[in-house]
Design an enzyme around this catalytic site. Sequence first.
Site, mmCIF file in Angstrom:
data_model
loop_
_atom_site.group_PDB
_atom_site.id
_atom_site.type_symbol
_atom_site.label_atom_id
_atom_site.label_comp_id
_atom_site.label_asym_id
_atom_site.label_seq_id
_atom_site.Cartn_x
_atom_site.Cartn_y
_atom_site.Cartn_z
ATOM 1 N N ASP A 1 0.751 -1.486 -0.160
ATOM 2 C CA ASP A 1 -0.153 -0.029 -0.229
ATOM 3 C C ASP A 1 0.806 1.314 -0.231
ATOM 4 O O ASP A 1 2.051 1.176 0.439
ATOM 5 C CB ASP A 1 -0.938 -0.070 1.218
ATOM 6 C CG ASP A 1 -1.875 0.903 1.004
ATOM 7 O OD1 ASP A 1 -2.309 1.557 0.111
ATOM 8 O OD2 ASP A 1 -2.474 1.395 2.178
ATOM 9 N N HIS B 1 2.346 3.290 -8.856
ATOM 10 C CA HIS B 1 1.983 1.593 -9.211
ATOM 11 C C HIS B 1 2.949 1.060 -10.338
ATOM 12 O O HIS B 1 3.493 0.065 -9.862
ATOM 13 C CB HIS B 1 0.538 1.197 -10.001
ATOM 14 C CG HIS B 1 -0.564 1.768 -9.224
ATOM 15 N ND1 HIS B 1 -0.881 1.937 -7.926
ATOM 16 C CD2 HIS B 1 -1.784 2.658 -9.630
ATOM 17 C CE1 HIS B 1 -1.830 2.183 -7.448
ATOM 18 N NE2 HIS B 1 -2.413 2.866 -8.450
ATOM 19 N N LEU C 1 10.564 -20.470 -4.590
ATOM 20 C CA LEU C 1 9.633 -19.455 -4.113
ATOM 21 C C LEU C 1 8.277 -19.781 -4.658
ATOM 22 O O LEU C 1 8.160 -20.107 -5.911
ATOM 23 C CB LEU C 1 10.136 -18.076 -4.247
ATOM 24 C CG LEU C 1 9.141 -17.152 -3.532
ATOM 25 C CD1 LEU C 1 9.195 -17.280 -2.018
ATOM 26 C CD2 LEU C 1 9.470 -15.758 -4.205
HETATM 27 C C1 IPE Z 1 -5.678 -2.692 -0.138
HETATM 28 O O1 IPE Z 1 -5.123 -1.236 -0.230
HETATM 29 C C2 IPE Z 1 -5.591 -3.417 -1.450
HETATM 30 C C3 IPE Z 1 -4.237 -3.596 -1.997
HETATM 31 C C4 IPE Z 1 -2.996 -3.123 -1.636
HETATM 32 C C5 IPE Z 1 -4.270 -4.207 -3.200
HETATM 33 P P1 IPE Z 1 -6.446 -0.330 -0.315
HETATM 34 O O2 IPE Z 1 -5.440 1.078 -0.408
HETATM 35 O O3 IPE Z 1 -7.336 -0.543 -1.385
HETATM 36 O O4 IPE Z 1 -7.160 -0.354 0.941
HETATM 37 P P2 IPE Z 1 -7.891 0.690 1.818
HETATM 38 O O5 IPE Z 1 -8.986 1.118 0.870
HETATM 39 O O6 IPE Z 1 -6.787 2.004 2.348
HETATM 40 O O7 IPE Z 1 -8.550 0.158 3.231
HETATM 41 C C1 IPE Z 2 -1.751 0.370 -3.384
HETATM 42 O O1 IPE Z 2 -1.376 1.666 -3.330
HETATM 43 C C2 IPE Z 2 -2.073 -0.285 -4.658
HETATM 44 C C3 IPE Z 2 -3.428 -0.672 -4.889
HETATM 45 C C4 IPE Z 2 -4.352 -0.761 -3.940
HETATM 46 C C5 IPE Z 2 -3.534 -1.367 -6.244
HETATM 47 P P1 IPE Z 2 -2.741 2.545 -3.383
HETATM 48 O O2 IPE Z 2 -3.153 2.877 -4.825
HETATM 49 O O3 IPE Z 2 -3.634 2.281 -2.358
HETATM 50 O O4 IPE Z 2 -1.695 3.975 -2.607
HETATM 51 P P2 IPE Z 2 -2.429 5.004 -1.616
HETATM 52 O O5 IPE Z 2 -2.949 4.275 -0.530
HETATM 53 O O6 IPE Z 2 -3.696 5.838 -2.059
HETATM 54 O O7 IPE Z 2 -1.413 5.886 -1.393
HETATM 55 MG MG MG Z 3 -4.060 2.509 -0.687
#
Ligand code: IPE
Ligand code: IPE
Ligand code: MG
Length: 258
Positions: free
Chosen positions: A26, A43, A137
């Site tokens: 995240d 990403h 792995l």
């Molecule tokens: C969780 O992250 C899902 C992934 C990393 C794929 P999110 O950024 O979507 O989660 P919330 O919405 O902050 O809980």
């Molecule tokens: C996690 O990073 C990746 C996915 C959920 C696909 P985020 O896109 O949630 O990044 P933040 O949380 O907005 O910084």
């Molecule tokens: Mg996020």
Amino acid sequence: MSPLPSSTRTIPDIPSVPRHIAVIMDGNGRWAKKRFMPRVMGHQRGVESLREVVKACRDLGVEYLTVFAFSSENWRRPADEVSFLMSLFLKMLEREVAKMHEKNIRLKIIGDRSRFDDKLSQTMLDAEQLTANNTGLTLTIAANYGGRWDMMNAVQSMLKEHPQLAQGFTEEDMAPYLSMSDAPEPDLFIRTGGEQRISNFMLWQLAYTELYFTDVLWPEFGRKELETAISSYQKRERRFGRTSDQLKGEQHQGEGNA
Ligand code: IPE
Ligand code: IPE
Ligand code: MG
């Protein structure tokens, strides 16, 4: 095949290096925003971190790495971000799978595939088939995955095959139908990006997993940060319901036998 030990039914072995690490990757969007770049650049950069973490896991002898790439709730994001993520996933598979195969990595994908387009679905299947017999792995990518979906899906598949279990069933009846049934439960869970929540990831399997949260954003997470997470794990006392004294007693017994 005998079922894998369950943390609620038996006391699992406690490996010093986690056998299975589960990661919520995240913070990509925030990483990009801090640099005045579009979220999707985060990403893209996140793929580099994944590459580094996979390498570090192989070097450290971690057997299973499971990463959350797209949740069943991420469809709620703006359409252009969702479609960028889908094409990034496809590109990543097309570019990396041959290299993974060379490195003896077994790739698995978990989640509800019914919403992916044909090309992505086929590429996923091909990647899994190509690497299915690899013995290094196991890298599992969770895509359109949700922990609740996983459990519901398991119950439904189980009842389809064994309708009589509608009268009552055990953990052992259901466990083989969960998407991670062939992996031990994670020893260590890591969430980057500062949030302290599970966000519907592996709800069943995380029952006794050690949780580690870090403010480091995923695009900045690498080998050093992974090692820090593992050393935090190594300081934990995993009791599985028992008391600390019981564990110490066990240790002394062990020493006596040595
Ligand atoms: C969780 O992250 C899902 C992934 C990393 C794929 P999110 O950024 O979507 O989660 P919330 O919405 O902050 O809980
Ligand atoms: C996690 O990073 C990746 C996915 C959920 C696909 P985020 O896109 O949630 O990044 P933040 O949380 O907005 O910084
Ligand atoms: Mg996020």
